[in-house]
Design a protein around this motif. Sequence first.
Motif, PDB file in Angstrom:
ATOM      1  N   ILE A   1      14.787  -5.120   1.070  1.00 20.54           N
ATOM      2  CA  ILE A   1      14.894  -6.531   0.679  1.00 20.54           C
ATOM      3  C   ILE A   1      16.366  -6.958   0.717  1.00 20.54           C
ATOM      4  N   PRO A   2      16.871  -7.292   1.922  1.00 12.90           N
ATOM      5  CA  PRO A   2      18.273  -7.715   2.031  1.00 12.90           C
ATOM      6  C   PRO A   2      18.430  -9.198   1.717  1.00 12.90           C
ATOM      7  N   ASN A   3      19.662  -9.665   1.731  1.00 11.88           N
ATOM      8  CA  ASN A   3      19.935 -11.086   1.520  1.00 11.88           C
ATOM      9  C   ASN A   3      19.365 -11.889   2.689  1.00 11.88           C
ATOM     10  N   ALA A   4      18.651 -12.979   2.378  1.00 11.37           N
ATOM     11  CA  ALA A   4      17.926 -13.731   3.397  1.00 11.37           C
ATOM     12  C   ALA A   4      18.825 -14.439   4.388  1.00 11.37           C
ATOM     13  N   THR A   5      20.044 -14.744   4.017  1.00 10.72           N
ATOM     14  CA  THR A   5      20.888 -15.575   4.877  1.00 10.72           C
ATOM     15  C   THR A   5      22.045 -14.828   5.508  1.00 10.72           C
ATOM     16  N   ASN A   6      22.110 -13.510   5.303  1.00  8.60           N
ATOM     17  CA  ASN A   6      23.206 -12.708   5.868  1.00  8.60           C
ATOM     18  C   ASN A   6      22.645 -11.669   6.820  1.00  8.60           C
ATOM     19  N   SER A   7      22.543 -12.027   8.085  1.00  4.21           N
ATOM     20  CA  SER A   7      21.947 -11.127   9.075  1.00  4.21           C
ATOM     21  C   SER A   7      22.799  -9.888   9.316  1.00  4.21           C
ATOM     22  N   ALA A   8      24.062  -9.926   8.941  1.00  7.47           N
ATOM     23  CA  ALA A   8      24.960  -8.795   9.201  1.00  7.47           C
ATOM     24  C   ALA A   8      24.561  -7.563   8.399  1.00  7.47           C
ATOM     25  N   ILE A   9      23.913  -7.762   7.228  1.00  4.53           N
ATOM     26  CA  ILE A   9      23.572  -6.613   6.390  1.00  4.53           C
ATOM     27  C   ILE A   9      22.097  -6.233   6.509  1.00  4.53           C
ATOM     28  N   MET A  10      21.376  -6.886   7.411  1.00  2.00           N
ATOM     29  CA  MET A  10      19.965  -6.571   7.573  1.00  2.00           C
ATOM     30  C   MET A  10      19.803  -5.282   8.363  1.00  2.00           C
ATOM     31  N   THR A  11      18.918  -4.430   7.904  1.00  2.00           N
ATOM     32  CA  THR A  11      18.815  -3.081   8.453  1.00  2.00           C
ATOM     33  C   THR A  11      17.591  -2.858   9.322  1.00  2.00           C
ATOM     34  N   GLY A  12      16.619  -3.729   9.282  1.00  2.00           N
ATOM     35  CA  GLY A  12      15.382  -3.483  10.009  1.00  2.00           C
ATOM     36  C   GLY A  12      14.403  -2.636   9.234  1.00  2.00           C
ATOM     37  N   GLN A  13      14.752  -2.267   8.023  1.00  2.00           N
ATOM     38  CA  GLN A  13      13.882  -1.457   7.178  1.00  2.00           C
ATOM     39  C   GLN A  13      12.826  -2.363   6.555  1.00  2.00           C
ATOM     40  N   ASP A  14      11.544  -2.037   6.774  1.00  2.00           N
ATOM     41  CA  ASP A  14      10.425  -2.846   6.281  1.00  2.00           C
ATOM     42  C   ASP A  14       9.694  -2.135   5.155  1.00  2.00           C
ATOM     43  N   PRO A  15       8.852  -2.872   4.410  1.00  2.00           N
ATOM     44  CA  PRO A  15       8.155  -2.269   3.263  1.00  2.00           C
ATOM     45  C   PRO A  15       7.275  -1.085   3.655  1.00  2.00           C
ATOM     46  N   PHE A  16       7.299  -0.038   2.824  1.00  2.00           N
ATOM     47  CA  PHE A  16       6.396   1.092   3.018  1.00  2.00           C
ATOM     48  C   PHE A  16       5.827   1.562   1.680  1.00  2.00           C
ATOM     49  N   ARG A  17       6.227   0.860   0.584  1.00  2.00           N
ATOM     50  CA  ARG A  17       5.714   1.154  -0.747  1.00  2.00           C
ATOM     51  C   ARG A  17       5.033  -0.082  -1.338  1.00  2.00           C
ATOM     52  N   GLN A  18       4.075   0.163  -2.204  1.00  2.00           N
ATOM     53  CA  GLN A  18       3.448  -0.943  -2.925  1.00  2.00           C
ATOM     54  C   GLN A  18       4.475  -1.689  -3.772  1.00  2.00           C
ATOM     55  N   SER A  19       5.430  -0.941  -4.299  1.00  2.00           N
ATOM     56  CA  SER A  19       6.439  -1.565  -5.156  1.00  2.00           C
ATOM     57  C   SER A  19       7.376  -2.479  -4.380  1.00  2.00           C
ATOM     58  N   HIS A  20       7.378  -2.385  -3.046  1.00  2.00           N
ATOM     59  CA  HIS A  20       8.188  -3.297  -2.235  1.00  2.00           C
ATOM     60  C   HIS A  20       7.554  -4.679  -2.140  1.00  2.00           C
ATOM     61  N   ILE A  21       6.281  -4.766  -2.500  1.00  2.21           N
ATOM     62  CA  ILE A  21       5.579  -6.054  -2.451  1.00  2.21           C
ATOM     63  C   ILE A  21       5.882  -6.790  -3.760  1.00  2.21           C
ATOM     64  N   ASP A  22       7.068  -7.318  -3.843  1.00  4.21           N
ATOM     65  CA  ASP A  22       7.556  -7.955  -5.077  1.00  4.21           C
ATOM     66  C   ASP A  22       8.101  -9.337  -4.733  1.00  4.21           C
ATOM     67  N   LEU A  23       7.295 -10.365  -4.936  1.00  7.77           N
ATOM     68  CA  LEU A  23       7.694 -11.732  -4.593  1.00  7.77           C
ATOM     69  C   LEU A  23       8.955 -12.152  -5.335  1.00  7.77           C
ATOM     70  N   GLY A  24       9.065 -11.710  -6.572  1.00  9.06           N
ATOM     71  CA  GLY A  24      10.218 -12.093  -7.377  1.00  9.06           C
ATOM     72  C   GLY A  24      11.522 -11.592  -6.793  1.00  9.06           C
ATOM     73  N   MET A  25      11.515 -10.356  -6.287  1.00  8.46           N
ATOM     74  CA  MET A  25      12.740  -9.799  -5.720  1.00  8.46           C
ATOM     75  C   MET A  25      13.118 -10.517  -4.428  1.00  8.46           C
ATOM     76  N   TYR A  26      12.130 -10.840  -3.601  1.00  8.30           N
ATOM     77  CA  TYR A  26      12.426 -11.585  -2.376  1.00  8.30           C
ATOM     78  C   TYR A  26      12.940 -12.980  -2.708  1.00  8.30           C
ATOM     79  N   ASP A  27      12.358 -13.577  -3.725  1.00  6.52           N
ATOM     80  CA  ASP A  27      12.799 -14.914  -4.138  1.00  6.52           C
ATOM     81  C   ASP A  27      14.251 -14.869  -4.605  1.00  6.52           C
ATOM     82  N   SER A  28      14.601 -13.789  -5.319  1.00  3.10           N
ATOM     83  CA  SER A  28      15.979 -13.675  -5.808  1.00  3.10           C
ATOM     84  C   SER A  28      16.978 -13.460  -4.679  1.00  3.10           C
TER      85      SER A  28
END
Length: 889
Positions: free
Chosen positions: A429-456
């Motif tokens: 869950i990287p910063n939505a507006t900074n593509s430089a720090i995006m890693t390509g790592q996608d969710p693989f855990r149930q705990s990654h499905i956290d709307l609140g963290m993405y919203d933050s």
Amino acid sequence: MRLTPLATLWTTVAAAAPSLHIENLLKARYGSYEETDIKKDSTSSLYQKIHQRKMEQTELSEGNENDEEGTITLKFLTAAPFGTWIDNSIQNFMKSKGEGVIDVELIGLSFPDLFAEIKNEATFGGGLYDGFVTPPSISGSIHEFNGWADLTPTIKSSDTIDWPDMFLAYRKMIAQYEEKIIMMPLDGDMLVMYYNQEILDSFDLKPPRTWDEYLDAAKAVHSKVIQRDGKDVELVGSCIGRTKFCAGSYWATNVLSTMTQSAGFDEGHLFDTADMLPLTGEAMEEMLRLMEGQVEYGAGESEFGGCIGLNERMMGAEANCALTIHWGDLFKKHLAPPMTIGTNLGIAPTPGSKKVLDRKTMKLVDCDEDRCPNAIRYDDIGLVNQAPYAAFGGWSCAVSNYTSSRRKAIATEFCAFASGKEESTRHVIPNATNSAIMTGQDPFRQSHIDLGMYDSMGYNPSTTKEFLGVVQKGLSSENAVIDNKFPTADQINEVLDVAVFDHLQKIQKGEIPDSERESEREKITLQMTQEFKNIISKYDEQDSTAVPALEAYQRNRGVYKIDVDPNLLGGLRWFGWSFGIILIVVAISFAVWTTVARKDRIVRGSQPLFLVLICVGVIFMATSLFPLGIDDGVASQEQCNHACMATIWLFCIGFTCTFAALFSKIHRLNKILKAASKFKRVKVSEKDVLPPLLFLLSVNIILLLILTLVDPLTWVRKTRDNDERNTYGSCLVGGGVSIAMLSLLGVVNVSALILANIESYRTRNIKTEYNESKYVEIAMIWIAQVAFIGIPLLFLVQDNPSAKLFVTSCIIIIVSLSVLVLIFIPKIIFWKSGGLKKGNTNNSMNFASHPNTSHTKSSVINGNSASIGLKFDIMVSSNLLLCITTNFL
């Protein structure tokens, strides 16, 4: 035949297929080599290391065993165009362990060399690396060499890894190989469908649910023009980059699998897990037709010059594309510059199919509840088979099986750290507006499905909910599709990639007329099918092949069933059962005769009670042949458990009854002889000799009850010579109680046998009339052969159930028949011939002269105390007990 390690090593390197499609995809997703700071090894240095392996192995082995004090340096191998976030995890892990305790060196190779080096390491077992960060598809090529450590015990015993938090597709399908966890996921990959909500709304379209609807929607908007910010924007129906050796095989599999896999992961999507039959036929032809449509309503020639960057550019930056397929990368980038699509980005599952492949006819048939148990039912179009595709499989962390135990433990700890909730969430869950720090790592855990963290982190709640919903549902599906993980899978993918690319490029250039497309699809399908078969066949025929492709494929899918020789008893069981029936009939017949002739002098002298007890004992021993012939070929596990206990119960009770009856006869005779030596008259009744019988029987029953209730024998299947293809079933002695009870049973009965033989020795000089000793001699020879040959054989055939059954049955049969024949047949013959008539008062018992005396002692014994039957039984009992002792031991 398997080559020597060094020869195999060179063969592996020489035959390593360049995984160009994965190499180019990595560059597209993670950047070029120059953008990473990972230490890189060149191909030439790789081969130099191969030359030096023999020397290095010895040195590394010594170093690993001693593991120097101070800083421990672990070496992890990965691909050069990858590693930004894993490098961050390494730094965080080293900090968590304290300064100067652990150092992790990340070594990067080009992708083809990465796979080749992992195979070489597994084949050679040199311990050059402690761990690997790699796509999981390589696991099918190295597991046959046991190259990666089994992480199952660590994961199951850990309170921090939280394995159930992993999505089903990762914990069951990707991380496991034959029910062993050999990888810890670091990244979750799944293809999803992206659509431009603005464009679909403009044409009153809904997100497509099937591939036909995908084409209909693409056709409806393709080449149309809409107004945006006062400018005309020409639309593209579908935008999918199709550069050769990039993601082409993934796009093809994404469509094909919705028609070939419907009943779950374990049935396979490109090959049938039952027989490695390519799943092509009408499904492959339909896949080609659907992809032709994507090209017709696509971005034209530019699609064939771009990889996944085209998908992102046209959907996200230019926002002129209605539909595309991509991983989670586009979602994480869609709010960052230069993307312009913003909240118009829509996300849905990749389309499904209303038809699936009949694997027998290779024809497409309609989905129904039986064929498509994982399908979604829509009110307007019916059942649609969904096959969520975890393409590429993300990245995983594996631990070498050839490093020291200490390094292995630390490497496992690092994998668990990087895969853990806290560490992985930082990168998922990287910063939505900074593509430089995006890693390509996608969710693989149930705990990654956290709307609140993405919203933050700045993500749009509506789009995030769509994305997470699709990922969660797809990676939790029993019908999730994963890449093939078996040797030559890369070659298979490249054949698929090239064949589809060449065909679609001809379609785009208009080189194939509409009237010839159908026949061209059939031709391509036949060619690919044959190439798939040739690749598999060639691999299986290589001298260096240790595990056939089908076996590796089945093991990965968890459906491998070893072609086991279970060594079942088969028809041989009827040998024991038939003789069991015969023995029971004979024993019952003799018991009936004893009852009928109980008033005759020969029967009265032999004591009818003891004769009947002998028959009862033989019946029990004969009955033990029935459970002895039971195995898991004709009975369940529980029934086999009961058979194990029934055999020992029946034999012990039968042996005790037979032995106790013979023992009582000898004990009775010795009382008479003792009285005769003192010139006394004595009458020995049945009550006087029953206590030994009742005592032995009671002790046996008590011990057997404890054994049965506390620690019974159980049926188990064992491997012979550590060969999992060769097994046998037997009754297993459990814990200490069962060992103690069986030992006591042996001690009690053997002790009684020894005492009985001492008593029988005292009767050695008694003579019998009618030349009866010859029967004893026959019995001695007959049973001695069984004792001297049968008992040693039992120890030699413990792992051969058929031979063990035959030998055991022969021992029981011969001992039982010997007792019956030699106790009863002479009596019946004398009884029938009238040789001993009722009322005969002649004294029929003569005692031999004692060797230490010069005169003869004699005693007249009344008819209730002695007879010719008793004399004969004494001699037979004396010798039979000696033989039975040998058999029992």
